[in-house]
Design a protein around this motif. Structure first.
Motif, PDB file in Angstrom:
ATOM      1  N   LEU A   1       9.310  -8.687 -12.530  1.00 35.28           N
ATOM      2  CA  LEU A   1       8.422  -9.759 -12.072  1.00 35.28           C
ATOM      3  C   LEU A   1       8.971 -11.164 -12.332  1.00 35.28           C
ATOM      4  CD1 LEU A   1       5.727 -10.310 -10.659  1.00 35.28           C
ATOM      5  CD2 LEU A   1       4.625 -10.138 -12.886  1.00 35.28           C
ATOM      6  N   PRO A   2       9.508 -11.479 -13.519  1.00 35.28           N
ATOM      7  CA  PRO A   2      10.040 -12.838 -13.719  1.00 35.28           C
ATOM      8  C   PRO A   2      11.179 -13.186 -12.753  1.00 35.28           C
ATOM      9  CG  PRO A   2       9.733 -11.752 -15.828  1.00 35.28           C
ATOM     10  CD  PRO A   2       9.524 -10.705 -14.769  1.00 35.28           C
ATOM     11  N   LEU A   3      12.052 -12.229 -12.461  1.00 37.84           N
ATOM     12  CA  LEU A   3      13.144 -12.479 -11.515  1.00 37.84           C
ATOM     13  C   LEU A   3      12.593 -12.731 -10.120  1.00 37.84           C
ATOM     14  CD1 LEU A   3      16.160 -12.535 -10.719  1.00 37.84           C
ATOM     15  CD2 LEU A   3      15.971 -10.053 -10.349  1.00 37.84           C
ATOM     16  N   VAL A   4      11.644 -11.926  -9.691  1.00 37.44           N
ATOM     17  CA  VAL A   4      11.052 -12.093  -8.365  1.00 37.44           C
ATOM     18  C   VAL A   4      10.334 -13.436  -8.276  1.00 37.44           C
ATOM     19  CG1 VAL A   4       9.375 -11.155  -6.711  1.00 37.44           C
ATOM     20  CG2 VAL A   4      10.889  -9.607  -7.994  1.00 37.44           C
ATOM     21  N   ARG A   5       9.602 -13.779  -9.310  1.00 40.70           N
ATOM     22  CA  ARG A   5       8.885 -15.060  -9.353  1.00 40.70           C
ATOM     23  C   ARG A   5       9.875 -16.228  -9.237  1.00 40.70           C
ATOM     24  NH1 ARG A   5       4.905 -14.164 -13.336  1.00 40.70           N
ATOM     25  NH2 ARG A   5       6.646 -13.936 -14.752  1.00 40.70           N
ATOM     26  N   ASP A   6      10.965 -16.182 -10.002  1.00 41.64           N
ATOM     27  CA  ASP A   6      11.964 -17.258  -9.957  1.00 41.64           C
ATOM     28  C   ASP A   6      12.660 -17.331  -8.601  1.00 41.64           C
ATOM     29  OD1 ASP A   6      11.288 -17.802 -12.582  1.00 41.64           O
ATOM     30  OD2 ASP A   6      13.122 -16.926 -13.434  1.00 41.64           O
ATOM     31  N   CYS A   7      12.913 -16.178  -8.014  1.00 40.26           N
ATOM     32  CA  CYS A   7      13.568 -16.135  -6.710  1.00 40.26           C
ATOM     33  C   CYS A   7      12.689 -16.755  -5.624  1.00 40.26           C
ATOM     34  CB  CYS A   7      13.900 -14.679  -6.362  1.00 40.26           C
ATOM     35  SG  CYS A   7      14.671 -14.474  -4.749  1.00 40.26           S
ATOM     36  N   PHE A   8      11.424 -16.379  -5.599  1.00 41.63           N
ATOM     37  CA  PHE A   8      10.533 -16.920  -4.579  1.00 41.63           C
ATOM     38  C   PHE A   8      10.214 -18.390  -4.840  1.00 41.63           C
ATOM     39  CE2 PHE A   8      10.440 -12.669  -3.136  1.00 41.63           C
ATOM     40  CZ  PHE A   8      10.054 -12.726  -1.807  1.00 41.63           C
ATOM     41  N   ARG A   9      10.222 -18.820  -6.094  1.00 46.14           N
ATOM     42  CA  ARG A   9      10.063 -20.246  -6.395  1.00 46.14           C
ATOM     43  C   ARG A   9      11.269 -21.017  -5.869  1.00 46.14           C
ATOM     44  NH1 ARG A   9       6.945 -23.369  -5.644  1.00 46.14           N
ATOM     45  NH2 ARG A   9       5.396 -22.036  -6.618  1.00 46.14           N
ATOM     46  N   PHE A  10      12.471 -20.455  -6.043  1.00 42.70           N
ATOM     47  CA  PHE A  10      13.693 -21.064  -5.501  1.00 42.70           C
ATOM     48  C   PHE A  10      13.550 -21.255  -3.992  1.00 42.70           C
ATOM     49  CE2 PHE A  10      17.771 -20.269  -3.339  1.00 42.70           C
ATOM     50  CZ  PHE A  10      18.521 -21.335  -3.817  1.00 42.70           C
ATOM     51  N   MET A  11      13.063 -20.228  -3.293  1.00 39.80           N
ATOM     52  CA  MET A  11      12.895 -20.330  -1.842  1.00 39.80           C
ATOM     53  C   MET A  11      11.841 -21.374  -1.480  1.00 39.80           C
ATOM     54  SD  MET A  11      13.218 -16.503  -0.293  1.00 39.80           S
ATOM     55  CE  MET A  11      12.411 -15.520  -1.549  1.00 39.80           C
ATOM     56  N   ALA A  12      10.720 -21.365  -2.179  1.00 36.18           N
ATOM     57  CA  ALA A  12       9.634 -22.291  -1.869  1.00 36.18           C
ATOM     58  C   ALA A  12      10.055 -23.740  -2.063  1.00 36.18           C
ATOM     59  CB  ALA A  12       8.416 -21.978  -2.737  1.00 36.18           C
ATOM     60  N   ASP A  13      10.916 -23.988  -3.037  1.00 37.36           N
ATOM     61  CA  ASP A  13      11.344 -25.356  -3.351  1.00 37.36           C
ATOM     62  C   ASP A  13      12.655 -25.762  -2.685  1.00 37.36           C
ATOM     63  OD1 ASP A  13       9.123 -25.505  -4.999  1.00 37.36           O
ATOM     64  OD2 ASP A  13      10.250 -25.129  -6.846  1.00 37.36           O
ATOM     65  N   PHE A  14      13.280 -24.863  -1.935  1.00 32.72           N
ATOM     66  CA  PHE A  14      14.616 -25.119  -1.398  1.00 32.72           C
ATOM     67  C   PHE A  14      14.623 -26.269  -0.397  1.00 32.72           C
ATOM     68  CE2 PHE A  14      18.237 -24.547   1.378  1.00 32.72           C
ATOM     69  CZ  PHE A  14      19.257 -24.360   0.449  1.00 32.72           C
ATOM     70  N   GLU A  15      15.621 -27.115  -0.527  1.00 30.16           N
ATOM     71  CA  GLU A  15      15.869 -28.205   0.417  1.00 30.16           C
ATOM     72  C   GLU A  15      17.341 -28.162   0.797  1.00 30.16           C
ATOM     73  OE1 GLU A  15      13.618 -30.268   1.675  1.00 30.16           O
ATOM     74  OE2 GLU A  15      11.988 -29.503   0.404  1.00 30.16           O
ATOM     75  N   GLY A  16      17.645 -28.501   2.026  1.00 25.33           N
ATOM     76  CA  GLY A  16      19.037 -28.568   2.446  1.00 25.33           C
ATOM     77  C   GLY A  16      19.394 -27.484   3.441  1.00 25.33           C
ATOM     78  N   GLU A  17      20.700 -27.285   3.591  1.00 25.82           N
ATOM     79  CA  GLU A  17      21.226 -26.290   4.528  1.00 25.82           C
ATOM     80  C   GLU A  17      21.085 -24.890   3.939  1.00 25.82           C
ATOM     81  OE1 GLU A  17      22.479 -26.923   7.671  1.00 25.82           O
ATOM     82  OE2 GLU A  17      21.738 -28.953   7.273  1.00 25.82           O
ATOM     83  N   ILE A  18      20.601 -23.968   4.728  1.00 23.23           N
ATOM     84  CA  ILE A  18      20.463 -22.575   4.289  1.00 23.23           C
ATOM     85  C   ILE A  18      21.860 -21.999   4.081  1.00 23.23           C
ATOM     86  CG2 ILE A  18      19.664 -20.276   4.949  1.00 23.23           C
ATOM     87  CD1 ILE A  18      17.504 -21.725   6.653  1.00 23.23           C
ATOM     88  N   PRO A  19      22.128 -21.413   2.919  1.00 25.62           N
ATOM     89  CA  PRO A  19      23.450 -20.824   2.677  1.00 25.62           C
ATOM     90  C   PRO A  19      23.800 -19.772   3.733  1.00 25.62           C
ATOM     91  CG  PRO A  19      22.153 -20.857   0.657  1.00 25.62           C
ATOM     92  CD  PRO A  19      21.235 -21.241   1.771  1.00 25.62           C
ATOM     93  N   GLY A  20      25.004 -19.863   4.246  1.00 24.59           N
ATOM     94  CA  GLY A  20      25.483 -18.889   5.219  1.00 24.59           C
ATOM     95  C   GLY A  20      24.943 -19.067   6.623  1.00 24.59           C
ATOM     96  N   ALA A  21      24.254 -20.155   6.900  1.00 27.62           N
ATOM     97  CA  ALA A  21      23.675 -20.385   8.228  1.00 27.62           C
ATOM     98  C   ALA A  21      24.671 -21.125   9.119  1.00 27.62           C
ATOM     99  CB  ALA A  21      22.362 -21.142   8.113  1.00 27.62           C
ATOM    100  N   SER A  22      25.754 -20.441   9.443  1.00 25.14           N
ATOM    101  CA  SER A  22      26.773 -21.006  10.334  1.00 25.14           C
ATOM    102  C   SER A  22      27.331 -19.881  11.197  1.00 25.14           C
ATOM    103  CB  SER A  22      27.897 -21.646   9.513  1.00 25.14           C
ATOM    104  OG  SER A  22      28.686 -20.650   8.891  1.00 25.14           O
ATOM    105  N   PRO A  23      27.910 -20.220  12.340  1.00 32.68           N
ATOM    106  CA  PRO A  23      28.431 -19.166  13.219  1.00 32.68           C
ATOM    107  C   PRO A  23      29.542 -18.339  12.555  1.00 32.68           C
ATOM    108  CG  PRO A  23      28.955 -21.345  14.091  1.00 32.68           C
ATOM    109  CD  PRO A  23      28.056 -21.539  12.917  1.00 32.68           C
ATOM    110  N   ARG A  24      30.279 -18.927  11.655  1.00 33.99           N
ATOM    111  CA  ARG A  24      31.349 -18.211  10.954  1.00 33.99           C
ATOM    112  C   ARG A  24      30.782 -17.204   9.958  1.00 33.99           C
ATOM    113  NH1 ARG A  24      33.706 -18.283   6.189  1.00 33.99           N
ATOM    114  NH2 ARG A  24      35.899 -17.774   5.988  1.00 33.99           N
ATOM    115  N   ASP A  25      29.647 -17.543   9.311  1.00 39.45           N
ATOM    116  CA  ASP A  25      29.115 -16.750   8.206  1.00 39.45           C
ATOM    117  C   ASP A  25      28.013 -15.773   8.580  1.00 39.45           C
ATOM    118  OD1 ASP A  25      30.819 -18.287   6.652  1.00 39.45           O
ATOM    119  OD2 ASP A  25      29.236 -19.622   5.941  1.00 39.45           O
TER     120      ASP A  25
END
Length: 158
Positions: free
Chosen positions: A99-123
């Motif tokens: 649960l703590p890992l899942v909570r931290d992961c979804f908090r990371f997503m909820a607070d994320f700003e910027g370019e999504i990692p791997g969101a390019s035609p190459r990746d």
């Protein structure tokens, strides 16, 4: 053929939560599959592919870089029904332990700003099909549950 385990869960009673879906032995190691159920099946709207795809990129990046758990994460990906995700982790684990890992992961997503990692035609093979705004919405919604997780949302309903 025998019905697979995930099709034996009563999806009418299933609510958003963190569940142990299955445990598999691979040699001497156990791999625990977690059902990270974000929406109520057959009751609430499902997530669209664009936000699921963005969440998959964000979560996979976070989880594989997480200091304590990163080397134990086997897989993170969406369910075909688009109501949640599967997280496979090396070890014989419980929902409460992860649960703590899942909570931290979804908090990371909820607070994320910027370019999504791997969101390019190459990746990525479908880099244009991502929706960060909706990914953040679903992640924040799930975070509210994760922060005050009722005990009955850690074990599949009977």
């Amino acid at each position: 053929m025998e019905k697979i385990a995930s099709f034996t869960i009563d999806h009418i009673k299933l609510q958003p939560g963190v569940y142990v879906s299955r445990k598999d032995r691979i040699g001497a190691e156990t791999v625990t599959t977690f059902d990270l159920r974000v929406t109520s099946p057959n009751d609430e709207p499902v997530m669209n592919t664009a936000e699921i795809h963005a969440m998959e990129h964000l979560a996979a990046t976070y989880l594989r870089n997480e200091e304590m758990w990163g080397n134990r994460v086997v897989y993170f990906g969406p369910m075909g029904c688009r109501t949640g995700f599967y997280l496979l982790v090396a070890g014989d684990l419980t929902s409460r332990e992860i649960l703590p890992l899942v909570r931290d992961c979804f908090r990371f997503m909820a607070d994320f700003e910027g370019e999504i990692p791997g969101a390019s035609p190459r990746d990525c093979g479908n880099y244009l099909d991502m929706n960060l705004g909706m990914a953040k919405y679903w992640a924040e919604r799930y975070c509210k549950l994760l922060e005050n997780m009722p005990a009955d949302r850690l074990v599949y309903p009977e």
